[in-house]
Design a protein around this motif. Structure first.
Motif, PDB file in Angstrom:
ATOM      1  N   UNK A  48       0.836  -1.203   0.000  1.00 41.75           N
ATOM      2  CA  UNK A  48       0.000   0.000   0.000  1.00 41.75           C
ATOM      3  C   UNK A  48       0.869   1.249   0.000  1.00 41.75           C
ATOM      4  N   UNK A  49       0.868   1.942  -1.105  1.00 41.78           N
ATOM      5  CA  UNK A  49       1.597   3.197  -1.217  1.00 41.78           C
ATOM      6  C   UNK A  49       2.210   3.365  -2.589  1.00 41.78           C
ATOM      7  N   UNK A  50       2.539   4.615  -2.898  1.00 43.34           N
ATOM      8  CA  UNK A  50       3.298   4.958  -4.099  1.00 43.34           C
ATOM      9  C   UNK A  50       4.706   5.276  -3.635  1.00 43.34           C
ATOM     10  N   UNK A  51       5.685   4.747  -4.330  1.00 39.94           N
ATOM     11  CA  UNK A  51       7.074   4.835  -3.881  1.00 39.94           C
ATOM     12  C   UNK A  51       7.959   5.439  -4.964  1.00 39.94           C
ATOM     13  N   UNK A  52       8.949   6.188  -4.522  1.00 38.55           N
ATOM     14  CA  UNK A  52       9.966   6.696  -5.432  1.00 38.55           C
ATOM     15  C   UNK A  52      10.857   5.513  -5.791  1.00 38.55           C
ATOM     16  N   UNK A  53      11.001   5.256  -7.089  1.00 35.53           N
ATOM     17  CA  UNK A  53      11.729   4.070  -7.536  1.00 35.53           C
ATOM     18  C   UNK A  53      12.433   4.336  -8.853  1.00 35.53           C
ATOM     19  N   UNK A  54      13.370   3.461  -9.179  1.00 43.75           N
ATOM     20  CA  UNK A  54      14.006   3.507 -10.496  1.00 43.75           C
ATOM     21  C   UNK A  54      13.776   2.208 -11.270  1.00 43.75           C
ATOM     22  N   UNK A  55      13.082   1.258 -10.643  1.00 49.19           N
ATOM     23  CA  UNK A  55      12.757  -0.020 -11.287  1.00 49.19           C
ATOM     24  C   UNK A  55      11.285  -0.309 -11.041  1.00 49.19           C
ATOM     25  N   UNK A  56      10.587  -0.702 -12.125  1.00 49.80           N
ATOM     26  CA  UNK A  56       9.145  -0.883 -12.055  1.00 49.80           C
ATOM     27  C   UNK A  56       8.718  -2.219 -12.654  1.00 49.80           C
TER      28      UNK A  56
END
Length: 163
Positions: A118-126
């Motif tokens: 649950x949540x939106x995350x800062x990422x560099x891989x999706x």
């Protein structure tokens, strides 16, 4: 059967700087239960983020890096080669990351075992988009965050829709 196993945020985030974005021991236990005694396929960066061969599994690592060797794993140069080898070991094969391996495998997969964090995350891989025209959710079990698990999350199973 090819099963993809991944933990993702609502924005399909998988990781950043080759690290997970959350601390969820329940998810790690679930991952172990699902994949134990089966071949697991991963990319080199995923293997490096784990740091060792996963016990009680045949670890197959896809890497284009020449002369790269690690104790306790099988190294292959293509995903096709990894799948061919894994299917000789067991009829159920698990793909465990990372982002590029997921993108290359999702069309061939039969099942997705997703931990929806649950949540939106800062990422560099999706993770690739889970298309509801292709994938049907067949199971969901949700858990609340607690003193050991930093976020609410749900275990979800998706089966490929056969047309």
């Amino acid at each position: 059967m090819i099963t993809i196993v991944a933990a993702i945020g609502h924005n399909n985030a998988l990781g950043k700087d080759n690290q997970l974005l959350w601390r969820l021991p329940k998810d790690l236990k679930h991952f172990k239960t699902v994949t134990e005694n089966h071949p697991v396929i991963m990319g080199r960066k995923t293997y490096e983020s784990i740091g060792k061969a996963l016990p009680n599994r045949t670890n197959i690592v896809v890497s284009r890096k020449q002369n790269w060797f690690q104790e306790g794993i099988l190294i292959v140069s293509t995903l096709k080669e990894a799948l061919k080898f894994a299917k000789k070991i067991h009829e159920n094969v698990f793909v465990i990351g990372g982002g590029e391996i997921y993108k290359q495998t999702i069309d061939a997969a039969d099942r997705l075992e997703i931990t929806q964090v649950e949540g939106n995350f800062e990422a560099d891989t999706f993770f690739p988009k889970i298309d509801p025209k292709i994938w049907q959710k067949t199971f969901e079990e949700c858990h609340q965050k607690d003193d050991k698990n930093d976020y609410d999350f749900c275990f979800q199973t998706f089966e490929k829709i056969i047309n």
